[in-house]
Design an enzyme around this catalytic site. Sequence first.
Site, PDB file in Angstrom:
ATOM      1  N   ASP A  62     -48.074  19.933  13.031  1.00  0.00           N
ATOM      2  CA  ASP A  62     -46.626  20.109  13.044  1.00  0.00           C
ATOM      3  C   ASP A  62     -46.258  21.498  13.528  1.00  0.00           C
ATOM      4  O   ASP A  62     -45.315  21.681  14.292  1.00  0.00           O
ATOM      5  CB  ASP A  62     -46.049  19.866  11.644  1.00  0.00           C
ATOM      6  CG  ASP A  62     -46.652  20.817  10.605  1.00  0.00           C
ATOM      7  OD1 ASP A  62     -47.842  21.165  10.726  1.00  0.00           O
ATOM      8  OD2 ASP A  62     -45.937  21.204   9.668  1.00  0.00           O
ATOM      9  N   ASP A  67     -48.382  28.232   6.364  1.00  0.00           N
ATOM     10  CA  ASP A  67     -49.412  27.612   5.526  1.00  0.00           C
ATOM     11  C   ASP A  67     -49.240  26.089   5.523  1.00  0.00           C
ATOM     12  O   ASP A  67     -48.965  25.467   4.512  1.00  0.00           O
ATOM     13  CB  ASP A  67     -49.339  28.167   4.097  1.00  0.00           C
ATOM     14  CG  ASP A  67     -47.972  27.963   3.452  1.00  0.00           C
ATOM     15  OD1 ASP A  67     -46.995  27.722   4.187  1.00  0.00           O
ATOM     16  OD2 ASP A  67     -47.892  28.042   2.210  1.00  0.00           O
ATOM     17  N   GLU A  68     -49.438  25.509   6.699  1.00  0.00           N
ATOM     18  CA  GLU A  68     -49.318  24.060   6.860  1.00  0.00           C
ATOM     19  C   GLU A  68     -50.300  23.631   7.937  1.00  0.00           C
ATOM     20  O   GLU A  68     -51.422  23.257   7.645  1.00  0.00           O
ATOM     21  CB  GLU A  68     -47.870  23.680   7.201  1.00  0.00           C
ATOM     22  CG  GLU A  68     -47.574  22.217   6.953  1.00  0.00           C
ATOM     23  CD  GLU A  68     -46.071  21.959   6.815  1.00  0.00           C
ATOM     24  OE1 GLU A  68     -45.699  20.790   6.774  1.00  0.00           O
ATOM     25  OE2 GLU A  68     -45.293  22.935   6.756  1.00  0.00           O
ATOM     26  N   ASP A 112     -44.360  13.540  13.487  1.00  0.00           N
ATOM     27  CA  ASP A 112     -44.233  14.405  14.657  1.00  0.00           C
ATOM     28  C   ASP A 112     -45.044  13.847  15.822  1.00  0.00           C
ATOM     29  O   ASP A 112     -44.595  13.815  16.975  1.00  0.00           O
ATOM     30  CB  ASP A 112     -44.731  15.816  14.332  1.00  0.00           C
ATOM     31  CG  ASP A 112     -44.047  16.434  13.126  1.00  0.00           C
ATOM     32  OD1 ASP A 112     -44.018  15.790  12.064  1.00  0.00           O
ATOM     33  OD2 ASP A 112     -43.546  17.565  13.241  1.00  0.00           O
ATOM     34  N   TRP A 124     -43.267   7.722  10.044  1.00  0.00           N
ATOM     35  CA  TRP A 124     -44.481   8.539   9.970  1.00  0.00           C
ATOM     36  C   TRP A 124     -45.690   7.620  10.033  1.00  0.00           C
ATOM     37  O   TRP A 124     -46.516   7.730  10.951  1.00  0.00           O
ATOM     38  CB  TRP A 124     -44.480   9.370   8.674  1.00  0.00           C
ATOM     39  CG  TRP A 124     -43.813  10.704   8.821  1.00  0.00           C
ATOM     40  CD1 TRP A 124     -44.424  11.925   8.832  1.00  0.00           C
ATOM     41  CD2 TRP A 124     -42.418  10.974   8.991  1.00  0.00           C
ATOM     42  NE1 TRP A 124     -43.482  12.921   9.011  1.00  0.00           N
ATOM     43  CE2 TRP A 124     -42.251  12.370   9.102  1.00  0.00           C
ATOM     44  CE3 TRP A 124     -41.283  10.171   9.068  1.00  0.00           C
ATOM     45  CZ2 TRP A 124     -41.014  12.982   9.285  1.00  0.00           C
ATOM     46  CZ3 TRP A 124     -40.034  10.768   9.251  1.00  0.00           C
ATOM     47  CH2 TRP A 124     -39.914  12.154   9.354  1.00  0.00           C
ATOM     48  N   GLU A 171     -38.452  24.056  15.167  1.00  0.00           N
ATOM     49  CA  GLU A 171     -38.412  23.013  14.145  1.00  0.00           C
ATOM     50  C   GLU A 171     -36.975  22.597  13.847  1.00  0.00           C
ATOM     51  O   GLU A 171     -36.696  21.418  13.606  1.00  0.00           O
ATOM     52  CB  GLU A 171     -39.076  23.525  12.868  1.00  0.00           C
ATOM     53  CG  GLU A 171     -39.103  22.533  11.725  1.00  0.00           C
ATOM     54  CD  GLU A 171     -39.856  23.065  10.518  1.00  0.00           C
ATOM     55  OE1 GLU A 171     -40.313  22.254   9.700  1.00  0.00           O
ATOM     56  OE2 GLU A 171     -40.003  24.300  10.410  1.00  0.00           O
TER      57      GLU A 171
END
Length: 911
Positions: A487, A492-493, A500, A553, A765
């Site tokens: 993404d 912190d991902e 996406d 998703w 984003e």
Amino acid sequence: MTFSMKISTLVLSLLVMSVMSFAQKLQVQELTCEYQDNPIGIDIETPRFSWKLITGQRAITQKSYELRVGLDQAALAKGQNILWHSGIVSSDQSVSVPYAGPPLTSRQRYYWQVKIADNTNVVSRWSEIKYWEMGLLKSDDWTASWIEPNIPGDSVGRPSPMLRSNFDLKKNVRSARLYITAHGLYEAHLNGQRVGDQYLSPGWTSYNKRLQYQTYDVTPLLKQGVNAAGVMLGDGWYRGHLAWENNTNIYGKNLAVLFQLEIIYSDGTKESVISNEGWKCSTGAITKSGIYYGEAYDARLEIPEWVHAGFNDTEWKPVRVLAESKKNLVASYGPPVRKQETFKPVKISKTASGETIVDFGQNLVGWINLKVTGSAGTQVTIHHAEVLDKDGNFYTENLRAADQEILYTLKGSGQEIYEPRFSFFGFRYVRVKGFPGELKPENIIAIALYSDMKTTGKFSTSNALLNQLQHNILWGQKGNFVDVPTDCPQRDERLGWTGDAQAFSRTAAYNMDVAAFFGKWLKDLSADQVEDGRVPFVIPNVLGKNASASAGWADAATIIPWNMYMAYGDKRILEQQYESMKAWVGYIEKTAINDLWNTGFHFGDWLFYRPLDDNDGRAAVTDKYLIAQCFWAHSTQLMINTASVLNKKDDVSHYTNSLKKIKDAFAREYMTASGRLVSSTQTAYVLALQFDMLPENLRAQSADRLAQNIKDYGNHLTTGFLGTPYLCEVLTRFGHNDLAYTLLLQETYPSWLYPVKMGATTIWERWDGIKTDSTFQTPGMNSFNHYAYGAIGDWMYRTITGLKEVSPGYKELMIAPKPGGKLTRASAELTTVYGQVKSSWTIEDDIFKLDVVIPVNTSAQVILPNAASRKITERYIDISKVKVIKEVSTIGQDVKLKLGSGTYHFEYPVK
């Protein structure tokens, strides 16, 4: 004319004829096996071959092909010792032709070539010889043992382990292969030289189910006599921090390596060097590394000779040998991560607070290369950021818990050069602290790092802002396609969010060759799918089984395989994913009540436009279950399509009946008799129209409602992640193409061009990541490199230049440009599996000009806009007199042509 002039003219004519003859010769080029040029270490036991045809003639197709495979290159060139010969196969198939010879064996190299005949009975020469090499096909092919460092206190965030061994080669080496993988990230060395040019290996997969190994040809790195092997390990995705709440050790607590070096000597004898109890371990200069943290490196702790023969490792500790299964090992499939573009600083400046900031001019993903000279113990600290605040200060609040830090400690021995190994960073700017002396441009560069996908698409127009938008879309893809489709690449991902990925997948296939990239990732989607069919939010799944089954998703399970099939014509991806696709739709069927999917958690139209003051009942909140019903219908339609391709007739019947019930239930629950929807939002109408949820007699007026909603918002969009990809497509389909252009070219918030006007170099984003007053959106979720909204790129290719597939893989294609938005020029090129396609138009002096390139072995429908009753020429000849144009028809104000392969130039007046 004199005699000498006649001779000169004759020579010139012969030369021209020779050149033309050469240009028109039929050639077979760009041979690939499993999307790769001469791959080694594959484990696909029925590999597929592809090739492209080149000729100067127009309207050429392949009539037949002939393949041959052998074990010896020289013999194959002479047509001798053939292992498998297809014979002459009457077929126009030149993409993904399967091997059909004897079973393939581990480690073996196979040579192959092809020749073809075309529809004019011209036969090519045999192509150049290519090869592929098999990897280790069975788990018992592995004789090496898993070994892990025996270092007290080894855990997350601790120094990177180093493992080594010496070995003696008694004879000259003819060839050598290294098969290697790790728990954690690895960097391998032989005799002081780095093995390969891949980074972040072995990549990120569902490790406990699918752990990739890599194969390297290391012949040049070995020598007769004593050699040394070394492997450095990093936490990486295996045990490092991922997601939130101190989520570590997801796949295991201990790092380990599996190392198998297989050598063939000049006399044909063989030997293996393997990881076993004889290896030793220690630590060195990397004192800490992590995907989110970055890297700490103390050059004083370097051990320069550790990967050289003769190094004294008596102080090193013995390793631990693991009784670890090798049944989860698979050969690498997707493109490896490699270094790509480099960026020099465009500006080095100091802030009011005295901080040194380097601007590289592009938001990118990768790392820096630092050159520094100073005293031992001097520490240089580097932080990475995407943006500066409105006062020019370094801004990292949106990184949340990700440090994105480099801490480099000098050893003090002249110029030192440093690059990280086991992390990557999302940044345009870096802040440098503690640099000894003045930081100059030659001291630091940025290096982009992403999966090594070939760029396949080019798009440009007469509008500079649109061109920058396309640039931003491409760089959003590069930055987030680092082994998995993440993404975002900075906070912190950095997870493989399915929503996406599905939203962007068609655009991705225009920009770059993503066939193998998504093919690899989809294998992990299948592996991590919950037993009842639920698809996790992220792949690989690090959030747990309950984080799953959200509409739009989880539908990545059906949408992406179909999009890849249409882009590349590869039926195997449908075969590979079919059970996964079926399981996902089966889960919805079991969950639905009275044919309505109206239970469970859904993200909905994520990050839709939220106005501060909307009192007119047009708020952009779309009912999440309405969205779910639409995506259920879409996935069901894709199951019908896929089952038809795979000739699963019972499934076609089942899903056809199911689709009618889904749409009937939608009409009962979410639509009035006149076609109004319970959510009067752009996304509601976009999805209902895109997925044909409405009766045909109500679609036009629903499209009018959508158009009016857009106008009511001052010609602005209000859609989020699920509505945006289809917005302009629906407008164009239902006769509102001018409004689609108006939306695309809107420069104020919310719009695609607002971030461009605000200086973006990637897709954001949020529509207003930086607000009009130059302040930032909420830092908890405000990435400036987030490709989802870049899905508009698909419409730009398909509508502005009109370049799109009619049949899978562009075997038949369409070029149907729809000029608008005051554009005077637009051009797109796309390298398909058959060759280059081009659509390039200009409007100048009231003349519309269109240049078209159609690859050999394909055909095209070309739609000339507003050309009815116009005099149309092709290469300045009336099209009625051009023999290769077989069909001409009129569709409203447009003219439709059917063309074979070749290069064409059309012109006609627009007034």
